[in-house]
Design a protein around this motif. Structure first.
Motif, mmCIF file in Angstrom:
data_model
loop_
_atom_site.group_PDB
_atom_site.id
_atom_site.type_symbol
_atom_site.label_atom_id
_atom_site.label_comp_id
_atom_site.label_asym_id
_atom_site.label_seq_id
_atom_site.Cartn_x
_atom_site.Cartn_y
_atom_site.Cartn_z
ATOM 1 N N ILE A 22 -30.079 -85.652 -52.750
ATOM 2 C CA ILE A 22 -29.807 -87.051 -53.112
ATOM 3 C C ILE A 22 -31.150 -87.772 -53.064
ATOM 4 N N LYS A 23 -31.791 -87.856 -54.230
ATOM 5 C CA LYS A 23 -33.171 -88.321 -54.279
ATOM 6 C C LYS A 23 -33.353 -89.705 -54.868
ATOM 7 N N SER A 24 -32.466 -90.090 -55.788
ATOM 8 C CA SER A 24 -32.716 -91.345 -56.498
ATOM 9 C C SER A 24 -31.464 -92.206 -56.571
ATOM 10 N N PHE A 25 -31.706 -93.491 -56.705
ATOM 11 C CA PHE A 25 -30.627 -94.466 -56.845
ATOM 12 C C PHE A 25 -30.681 -95.011 -58.262
ATOM 13 N N PRO A 26 -29.568 -95.134 -58.968
ATOM 14 C CA PRO A 26 -28.210 -94.777 -58.555
ATOM 15 C C PRO A 26 -28.024 -93.264 -58.422
ATOM 16 N N ILE A 27 -27.077 -92.890 -57.577
ATOM 17 C CA ILE A 27 -26.816 -91.478 -57.290
ATOM 18 C C ILE A 27 -26.191 -90.829 -58.523
ATOM 19 N N LYS A 28 -26.715 -89.674 -58.886
ATOM 20 C CA LYS A 28 -26.192 -88.934 -60.038
ATOM 21 C C LYS A 28 -25.103 -87.960 -59.572
ATOM 22 N N LYS A 29 -24.091 -87.815 -60.409
ATOM 23 C CA LYS A 29 -22.995 -86.886 -60.104
ATOM 24 C C LYS A 29 -23.526 -85.453 -59.934
ATOM 25 N N SER A 30 -24.544 -85.114 -60.715
ATOM 26 C CA SER A 30 -25.121 -83.763 -60.630
ATOM 27 C C SER A 30 -25.729 -83.515 -59.255
ATOM 28 N N GLU A 31 -26.275 -84.569 -58.622
ATOM 29 C CA GLU A 31 -26.823 -84.420 -57.266
ATOM 30 C C GLU A 31 -25.701 -84.193 -56.264
ATOM 31 N N ILE A 32 -24.587 -84.879 -56.457
ATOM 32 C CA ILE A 32 -23.434 -84.710 -55.562
ATOM 33 C C ILE A 32 -22.884 -83.294 -55.693
ATOM 34 N N ARG A 33 -22.777 -82.792 -56.933
ATOM 35 C CA ARG A 33 -22.236 -81.445 -57.156
ATOM 36 C C ARG A 33 -23.039 -80.395 -56.397
ATOM 37 N N LYS A 34 -24.346 -80.602 -56.286
ATOM 38 C CA LYS A 34 -25.210 -79.618 -55.615
ATOM 39 C C LYS A 34 -24.913 -79.493 -54.126
ATOM 40 N N ILE A 35 -24.346 -80.528 -53.531
ATOM 41 C CA ILE A 35 -24.106 -80.476 -52.081
ATOM 42 C C ILE A 35 -22.652 -80.162 -51.721
ATOM 43 N N LEU A 36 -21.809 -79.938 -52.728
ATOM 44 C CA LEU A 36 -20.392 -79.687 -52.441
ATOM 45 C C LEU A 36 -20.180 -78.304 -51.841
ATOM 46 N N ASN A 37 -19.883 -78.292 -50.565
ATOM 47 C CA ASN A 37 -19.442 -77.089 -49.864
ATOM 48 C C ASN A 37 -18.670 -77.538 -48.622
ATOM 49 N N LYS A 38 -18.110 -76.575 -47.893
ATOM 50 C CA LYS A 38 -17.216 -76.925 -46.774
ATOM 51 C C LYS A 38 -17.865 -77.813 -45.721
ATOM 52 N N SER A 39 -19.085 -77.504 -45.332
ATOM 53 C CA SER A 39 -19.707 -78.306 -44.271
ATOM 54 C C SER A 39 -20.163 -79.671 -44.785
ATOM 55 N N ASN A 40 -20.684 -79.713 -45.996
ATOM 56 C CA ASN A 40 -21.199 -80.968 -46.539
ATOM 57 C C ASN A 40 -20.107 -81.946 -46.948
ATOM 58 N N ILE A 41 -18.946 -81.431 -47.348
ATOM 59 C CA ILE A 41 -17.881 -82.341 -47.819
ATOM 60 C C ILE A 41 -17.447 -83.266 -46.693
ATOM 61 N N LYS A 42 -17.459 -82.778 -45.471
ATOM 62 C CA LYS A 42 -17.075 -83.619 -44.331
ATOM 63 C C LYS A 42 -18.100 -84.727 -44.116
ATOM 64 N N ILE A 43 -19.363 -84.388 -44.233
ATOM 65 C CA ILE A 43 -20.432 -85.388 -44.078
ATOM 66 C C ILE A 43 -20.350 -86.411 -45.220
ATOM 67 N N LEU A 44 -20.208 -85.904 -46.441
ATOM 68 C CA LEU A 44 -20.106 -86.770 -47.621
ATOM 69 C C LEU A 44 -18.918 -87.726 -47.475
ATOM 70 N N SER A 45 -17.783 -87.188 -47.084
ATOM 71 C CA SER A 45 -16.572 -88.009 -46.925
ATOM 72 C C SER A 45 -16.750 -89.057 -45.836
ATOM 73 N N LYS A 46 -17.375 -88.658 -44.753
ATOM 74 C CA LYS A 46 -17.594 -89.585 -43.626
ATOM 75 C C LYS A 46 -18.461 -90.776 -44.042
ATOM 76 N N ILE A 47 -19.345 -90.541 -44.988
ATOM 77 C CA ILE A 47 -20.219 -91.615 -45.471
ATOM 78 C C ILE A 47 -19.538 -92.443 -46.558
ATOM 79 N N VAL A 48 -18.918 -91.794 -47.537
ATOM 80 C CA VAL A 48 -18.402 -92.492 -48.720
ATOM 81 C C VAL A 48 -17.023 -93.116 -48.486
ATOM 82 N N HIS A 49 -16.143 -92.424 -47.776
ATOM 83 C CA HIS A 49 -14.764 -92.909 -47.633
ATOM 84 C C HIS A 49 -14.628 -94.286 -46.983
#
Length: 188
Positions: free
Chosen positions: A54-81
């Motif tokens: 996650i390098k630039s703003f606005p956040i690109k969907k392609s950057e999010i796709r790169k971090i989608l895995n079991k451990s990261n989804i919890k971190i991502l959800s904790k921030i975005v939800h």
């Protein structure tokens, strides 16, 4: 206010069905896209956790796709939800005098965002049709699709909770007919 939750697999047609109701709708996927585009606070938090992706703003969907895995989804959800929940509260407050509102939230059940008094509508579509629809979107990735589905309750479990079921294996006119019937039942 009658709250109506729309449940279904990825690509089943939740958003299409939501639009067919022509009622105030909270679309969580659109909210997330908006948060990625406009919320610098969210970007800073994600950038801090995932600086290599996650390098630039606005956040690109392609950057999010790169971090989608079991451990990261919890971190991502904790921030975005929390941002999504905040926007949901604003939506509910803004529409509190409306007779019916629609909640198009993929993780409505999983994130305990529904109330026992909510009406739930399940959207059923065959796996073959879902895959066809996802491929038409242009960014279909089977691994990401399978991973995201693994984060949700099974559709059979969700359908057991539903007050109504809409079959979405054919044309939009068929959906419109089903929506009209449900709207009539909700308005009684």
């Amino acid at each position: 206010m009658i709250r109506v939750g729309i449940l279904g697999d990825i690509g089943s047609g939740k958003t299409l069905v939501s639009k067919c109701f022509r009622l105030p709708t909270f679309n969580a996927d659109k909210e997330v896209k908006q948060i990625y585009k406009t919320n610098k606070d969210c970007f800073k938090k994600l950038n801090k956790k995932f600086p290599k992706n996650i390098k630039s703003f606005p956040i690109k969907k392609s950057e999010i796709r790169k971090i989608l895995n079991k451990s990261n989804i919890k971190i991502l959800s904790k921030i975005v939800h929390p941002y999504v929940r905040f926007n949901l509260k604003k939506f509910l407050k803004k529409n509190k005098k409306k007779k019916i509102i629609i909640l198009d939230i993929p993780l409505l059940i999983e994130n305990k965002l529904y109330k026992k008094s909510d009406f739930l509508i399940g959207i059923k579509a065959s796996k073959k049709i879902i895959i066809k629809r996802l491929k038409q979107r242009g960014n279909y990735n089977k691994n990401i699709f399978d991973f995201l589905r693994s984060q949700q309750f099974s559709m059979s479990k969700k359908l057991k909770m539903c007050d109504f079921i809409i079959e979405n294996n054919s044309h939009k006119n068929n959906i419109l007919k089903q929506v009209k019937i449900i709207k009539g039942k909700l308005s009684d």
